[in-house]
Design a protein around this motif. Structure first.
Motif, PDB file in Angstrom:
ATOM      1  N   VAL A 157      -9.487 -68.485  -4.277  1.00 34.11           N
ATOM      2  CA  VAL A 157      -8.108 -68.360  -4.757  1.00 34.11           C
ATOM      3  C   VAL A 157      -7.861 -69.586  -5.621  1.00 34.11           C
ATOM      4  CG1 VAL A 157      -5.676 -68.183  -4.158  1.00 34.11           C
ATOM      5  CG2 VAL A 157      -7.401 -67.121  -2.689  1.00 34.11           C
ATOM      6  N   VAL A 158      -7.728 -69.371  -6.917  1.00 35.57           N
ATOM      7  CA  VAL A 158      -7.667 -70.482  -7.869  1.00 35.57           C
ATOM      8  C   VAL A 158      -6.226 -70.645  -8.334  1.00 35.57           C
ATOM      9  CG1 VAL A 158      -8.544 -71.389 -10.048  1.00 35.57           C
ATOM     10  CG2 VAL A 158     -10.041 -70.016  -8.578  1.00 35.57           C
ATOM     11  N   ASN A 159      -5.647 -71.797  -8.013  1.00 32.03           N
ATOM     12  CA  ASN A 159      -4.264 -72.095  -8.356  1.00 32.03           C
ATOM     13  C   ASN A 159      -4.122 -73.222  -9.360  1.00 32.03           C
ATOM     14  OD1 ASN A 159      -3.169 -70.207  -6.429  1.00 32.03           O
ATOM     15  ND2 ASN A 159      -3.616 -71.683  -4.808  1.00 32.03           N
ATOM     16  N   HIS A 160      -5.253 -73.781  -9.825  1.00 29.20           N
ATOM     17  CA  HIS A 160      -5.207 -74.978 -10.655  1.00 29.20           C
ATOM     18  C   HIS A 160      -6.154 -74.825 -11.841  1.00 29.20           C
ATOM     19  CE1 HIS A 160      -3.987 -76.147  -6.571  1.00 29.20           C
ATOM     20  NE2 HIS A 160      -3.177 -76.982  -7.181  1.00 29.20           N
ATOM     21  N   PRO A 161      -5.889 -75.552 -12.937  1.00 26.68           N
ATOM     22  CA  PRO A 161      -6.669 -75.356 -14.164  1.00 26.68           C
ATOM     23  C   PRO A 161      -7.966 -76.143 -14.188  1.00 26.68           C
ATOM     24  CG  PRO A 161      -4.957 -76.981 -14.548  1.00 26.68           C
ATOM     25  CD  PRO A 161      -4.766 -76.490 -13.129  1.00 26.68           C
ATOM     26  N   PHE A 162      -8.819 -75.779 -15.145  1.00 21.61           N
ATOM     27  CA  PHE A 162     -10.053 -76.507 -15.476  1.00 21.61           C
ATOM     28  C   PHE A 162     -10.952 -76.691 -14.257  1.00 21.61           C
ATOM     29  CE2 PHE A 162      -6.939 -77.961 -18.702  1.00 21.61           C
ATOM     30  CZ  PHE A 162      -7.572 -77.439 -19.820  1.00 21.61           C
ATOM     31  N   ILE A 163     -11.270 -75.570 -13.638  1.00 19.03           N
ATOM     32  CA  ILE A 163     -12.199 -75.540 -12.523  1.00 19.03           C
ATOM     33  C   ILE A 163     -13.400 -74.701 -12.925  1.00 19.03           C
ATOM     34  CG2 ILE A 163     -12.520 -74.568 -10.197  1.00 19.03           C
ATOM     35  CD1 ILE A 163      -9.709 -75.549  -9.546  1.00 19.03           C
ATOM     36  N   THR A 164     -14.583 -75.112 -12.500  1.00 16.74           N
ATOM     37  CA  THR A 164     -15.815 -74.369 -12.746  1.00 16.74           C
ATOM     38  C   THR A 164     -16.446 -73.998 -11.412  1.00 16.74           C
ATOM     39  OG1 THR A 164     -16.242 -75.470 -14.858  1.00 16.74           O
ATOM     40  CG2 THR A 164     -18.117 -74.436 -13.769  1.00 16.74           C
ATOM     41  N   VAL A 165     -16.822 -72.718 -11.277  1.00 18.85           N
ATOM     42  CA  VAL A 165     -17.477 -72.207 -10.074  1.00 18.85           C
ATOM     43  C   VAL A 165     -18.817 -71.637 -10.510  1.00 18.85           C
ATOM     44  CG1 VAL A 165     -17.359 -70.488  -8.230  1.00 18.85           C
ATOM     45  CG2 VAL A 165     -15.280 -71.706  -8.939  1.00 18.85           C
ATOM     46  N   GLU A 166     -19.917 -72.183  -9.995  1.00 16.50           N
ATOM     47  CA  GLU A 166     -21.245 -71.805 -10.475  1.00 16.50           C
ATOM     48  C   GLU A 166     -22.146 -71.357  -9.329  1.00 16.50           C
ATOM     49  OE1 GLU A 166     -23.164 -74.918 -12.603  1.00 16.50           O
ATOM     50  OE2 GLU A 166     -21.583 -75.156 -14.096  1.00 16.50           O
ATOM     51  N   GLY A 167     -22.706 -70.162  -9.451  1.00 17.75           N
ATOM     52  CA  GLY A 167     -23.860 -69.777  -8.671  1.00 17.75           C
ATOM     53  C   GLY A 167     -23.621 -69.308  -7.252  1.00 17.75           C
ATOM     54  N   PHE A 168     -22.398 -68.907  -6.884  1.00 20.50           N
ATOM     55  CA  PHE A 168     -22.109 -68.533  -5.502  1.00 20.50           C
ATOM     56  C   PHE A 168     -22.365 -67.040  -5.256  1.00 20.50           C
ATOM     57  CE2 PHE A 168     -19.916 -72.493  -6.019  1.00 20.50           C
ATOM     58  CZ  PHE A 168     -20.000 -73.094  -4.775  1.00 20.50           C
ATOM     59  N   ASP A 169     -22.709 -66.723  -4.020  1.00 20.97           N
ATOM     60  CA  ASP A 169     -22.882 -65.341  -3.553  1.00 20.97           C
ATOM     61  C   ASP A 169     -21.629 -64.980  -2.769  1.00 20.97           C
ATOM     62  OD1 ASP A 169     -23.876 -62.888  -2.797  1.00 20.97           O
ATOM     63  OD2 ASP A 169     -25.159 -63.689  -1.211  1.00 20.97           O
ATOM     64  N   ILE A 170     -20.736 -64.208  -3.408  1.00 16.58           N
ATOM     65  CA  ILE A 170     -19.396 -63.966  -2.877  1.00 16.58           C
ATOM     66  C   ILE A 170     -19.353 -62.569  -2.286  1.00 16.58           C
ATOM     67  CG2 ILE A 170     -16.946 -63.867  -3.455  1.00 16.58           C
ATOM     68  CD1 ILE A 170     -17.640 -65.724  -5.864  1.00 16.58           C
ATOM     69  N   THR A 171     -19.067 -62.474  -0.985  1.00 16.55           N
ATOM     70  CA  THR A 171     -19.102 -61.187  -0.297  1.00 16.55           C
ATOM     71  C   THR A 171     -18.285 -61.260   0.985  1.00 16.55           C
ATOM     72  OG1 THR A 171     -20.577 -59.430   0.494  1.00 16.55           O
ATOM     73  CG2 THR A 171     -21.201 -61.686   1.032  1.00 16.55           C
ATOM     74  N   GLY A 172     -17.986 -60.090   1.563  1.00 12.04           N
ATOM     75  CA  GLY A 172     -17.375 -60.043   2.879  1.00 12.04           C
ATOM     76  C   GLY A 172     -15.888 -60.270   2.914  1.00 12.04           C
ATOM     77  N   HIS A 173     -15.203 -60.167   1.760  1.00 13.66           N
ATOM     78  CA  HIS A 173     -13.752 -60.360   1.769  1.00 13.66           C
ATOM     79  C   HIS A 173     -13.070 -59.079   2.248  1.00 13.66           C
ATOM     80  CE1 HIS A 173      -9.777 -61.600   0.868  1.00 13.66           C
ATOM     81  NE2 HIS A 173      -9.647 -60.885  -0.244  1.00 13.66           N
ATOM     82  N   ALA A 174     -12.290 -59.167   3.327  1.00 10.17           N
ATOM     83  CA  ALA A 174     -11.628 -58.003   3.920  1.00 10.17           C
ATOM     84  C   ALA A 174     -10.131 -58.078   3.674  1.00 10.17           C
ATOM     85  CB  ALA A 174     -11.906 -57.937   5.423  1.00 10.17           C
ATOM     86  N   THR A 175      -9.590 -57.063   2.994  1.00  2.98           N
ATOM     87  CA  THR A 175      -8.157 -56.958   2.748  1.00  2.98           C
ATOM     88  C   THR A 175      -7.874 -55.561   2.233  1.00  2.98           C
ATOM     89  OG1 THR A 175      -6.262 -57.849   1.502  1.00  2.98           O
ATOM     90  CG2 THR A 175      -8.375 -57.790   0.376  1.00  2.98           C
ATOM     91  N   THR A 176      -6.653 -55.100   2.387  1.00  3.76           N
ATOM     92  CA  THR A 176      -6.239 -53.845   1.758  1.00  3.76           C
ATOM     93  C   THR A 176      -5.139 -54.087   0.742  1.00  3.76           C
ATOM     94  OG1 THR A 176      -4.685 -53.411   3.572  1.00  3.76           O
ATOM     95  CG2 THR A 176      -6.887 -52.442   3.737  1.00  3.76           C
TER      96      THR A 176
END
Length: 604
Positions: A123-142
């Motif tokens: 959840v990104v709320n701020h500017p100028f952030i870099t996210v590199e190389g993550f394996d993103i899974t398993g988020h549960a929501t409707t």
């Protein structure tokens, strides 16, 4: 200052190159031009802190490599502009909310996965952030306003590079039985393997166009492989019926309307159970990503202005929520402007290219250019100012598989429903459209204008039937020499070519040198998607290492690049003799810093 140049590649294609100048001992980045040279006054972001997170760590530690933190969230709470948070391989059952951001493109906060780092999202709320190389899974929501990567207002200029966003918690079964008061049964089962767990909130919806009376949201009390038991006590007797059930009814990626300038590059979106991306805001770039096995509704939505969706690979549509889905993109009646959809390769989708809803606003322009569409449903236009130029359509809107959406023509422009001022120019249509009695195959396969044609430009297009005869069409209103006959593809039976990768030199839908498409379009261009080979824009970067060494890095992509160096940007250029290694969602070569300086470039 930016130093980017196009140079001829070995196969005659142009290649975009970014340069690095290397020497000793300091370096700084200026746009896509990165200089490594002996200098003082180095910007402070280069010497920001490097923090470490590892499964063996503790949040009470100082966050060093020898004494790392345990959670990524701890790193987010401590990192300052210019810092890098290195997350070591392992599983992190957490979804990260940013605490602060960087201050500029050259003063970012960087989160970098080292090895396979599995986690729940951002959840990104701020500017100028870099996210590199993550394996993103398993988020549960409707929540359909949530996402695996959710960029809220304030999260502008985010970079997400080299990540995998995968595996929604969802299932579609044709034998679902609703048993009052609180059970959902399927003899085929698979609920446990799909990832459903006690406490999940699930969404139940139709699995085809057949209505499900028990559609809605419920909380799971108990899960077996064939039975879901709910905390609710409100089910009606129903079934067996096709139904779709998910605990991940969220986007893979969602940007808020107040965001701008985000870049999502070289990521893989796979096996999710809802829509993949919704771009809102201004000036986002979605490029060089792979979108595959969509087990939800559609791939893309967009609103806002000045977005670029380029160089992506859309493939293998998955089972979809119900049979007409998934579509490549869908636009609700929300305003968009100046959106470019270009140089994408789309194949094997059961849905349509797009499913625009009735336009209630003054949208446009939308530029659909230099794309390849193979074995997918039709392109329906109901928004004004849509430019469809230099695309290749093969087996579009025809019975290329049992479920693909079929129509008489692959492009339909609904002028009577706001789609005025469309341009259809220099496209290739081969073996497209499905005959509908009393019209035979000779009357199908190009574009259909519904309404007043006075604002429509249609010129320079080529049409032909199926191989090997490539028959001509009746009622073709353009030049007769562009109606029927062999278009001269390299290999129509192998669109991707032997390497299985789109937009490379061996693509089967490239025109041969003797192709009738070469130079035959309006303006003397070659008709179809391959007039100009796609030029991928990849920026080189560098990291100062210990022992007077530097690591040259560039993002992973679906296209191969060669790192070259020279003493002068005018050449001669030679391949760097050190093979690249894979690190943190990127390719990298580690070299000693030396004098005299060296220039670097990438070439494809």
């Amino acid at each position: 200052m930016k130093k980017t140049k196009s140079a001829p590649a070995a196969d005659g294609a142009a290649a975009t190159v970014s340069y690095i100048k290397r020497a000793f001992p300091a370096f700084w980045r200026l746009g896509t031009f990165l200089l490594v040279a002996a200098a003082s006054g180095v910007p402070p972001w280069l010497y920001g802190a490097v923090w470490h997170v590892a499964p063996t760590g503790d949040d009470g530690n100082p966050g060093t490599e020898l004494a790392p933190w345990r959670t990524i969230q701890k790193g987010a709470s401590m990192a300052q502009p210019g810092d890098v948070v290195v997350v070591h391989a392992g599983t992190y059952p957490e979804r990260i909310t940013t605490v602060r951001g960087g201050t500029s493109h050259t003063n970012r906060i960087v989160f970098r996965a080292q090895g396979v780092v599995e986690m729940r999202g951002w959840v990104v709320n701020h500017p100028f952030i870099t996210v590199e190389g993550f394996d993103i899974t398993g988020h549960a929501t409707t929540s359909m306003t949530d996402a695996y990567v959710r960029v809220n207002n304030g999260g502008s200029f985010l970079e997400v590079i080299g990540c995998t966003i995968r595996d929604g918690i969802g299932i579609k079964r044709d034998d679902v039985v609703f048993v009052p008061p609180n059970q959902i049964h399927s003899a085929v089962g698979g609920f446990l393997q799909a990832g459903f767990r006690h406490g999940h909130t699930i969404l139940v919806a139709r699995g085809t166009n057949v209505t499900v009376n028990n559609a809605g949201t419920f909380v799971l009390r108990e899960v077996t492989d064939t039975v879901l038991t709910l905390t609710n006590q409100s089910l009606q007797a129903e079934g067996p019926k096709p139904a779709y059930i998910t605990a991940s009814a969220a986007f893979g990626l969602l940007t808020a309307g107040g965001t701008e300038g985000c870049v999502f590059r070289s990521n893989r979106f796979s096996n999710l159970s809802f829509d993949y991306c919704f771009l809102q805001g201004v000036g986002h770039r979605l490029e060089l990503n792979i979108f595959e096995r969509n087990n939800g509704w559609d791939i893309l939505f967009w609103a806002g202005t000045n977005h670029v969706i380029a160089g992506n690979w859309f493939r293998d549509s998955g089972w979809g929520v119900y049979d007409p889905s998934p579509d490549i993109f869908d636009n609700w009646p929300v305003r968009y402007g100046n959106v470019t959809f270009s140089n994408n390769f789309i194949h094997s989708f059961i849905g349509v290219i797009n499913a625009q809803k009735r336009n209630a606003t003054a949208s446009g322009p939308l530029y659909i250019r230099h794309n390849v569409f193979v074995d997918v449903g039709w392109l329906s236009v109901v928004m004004p100012f849509t430019w469809i130029e230099q695309n290749t359509f093969l087996r579009v809107a025809r019975r290329s598989n049992v479920a693909v959406q079929r129509e008489r023509h692959p492009v339909i422009v609904h002028v009577s429903n706001y789609a005025t001022n469309a341009v259809i120019r220099n496209n290739v249509f081969v073996d497209c459209g499905e005959p509908v009695w009393p019209v035979g195959v000779e009357g199908t396969g190009w574009y259909e204008i519904l309404g007043d044609r006075s604002t429509i430009v249609a010129e320079g297009n080529f049409v032909a039937g199926a191989p090997p005869s490539f028959g001509a069409k009746t009622n073709w209103s353009e030049a007769p020499e562009l109606n029927g006959g062999d278009p001269g593809f390299v290999n129509i039976d192998d669109p991707l070519g032997p390497d299985g990768v789109p937009f490379t030199a061996d693509d089967g839908l490239r025109p041969r040198a003797d192709s009738r498409l070469v130079g035959a379009g309006v303006g003397g261009v070659t008709i179809g998607a391959y007039e100009l080979p796609y030029v991928e824009r990849v920026a080189l970067g560098a990291e100062q290492m210990g022992g007077n060494r530097v690591r040259v890095r560039w993002p992973k992509s679906i296209w191969p690049w060669t790192l070259e160096w020279a003493s002068d940007p005018g050449g001669p250029w030679e391949p760097v003799p050190v093979p690249p290694g894979e690190t943190s969602g990127a390719w990298a070569v580690e070299l000693p810093m030396e004098s005299p300086a060296k220039w670097f470039r990438l070439r494809r």
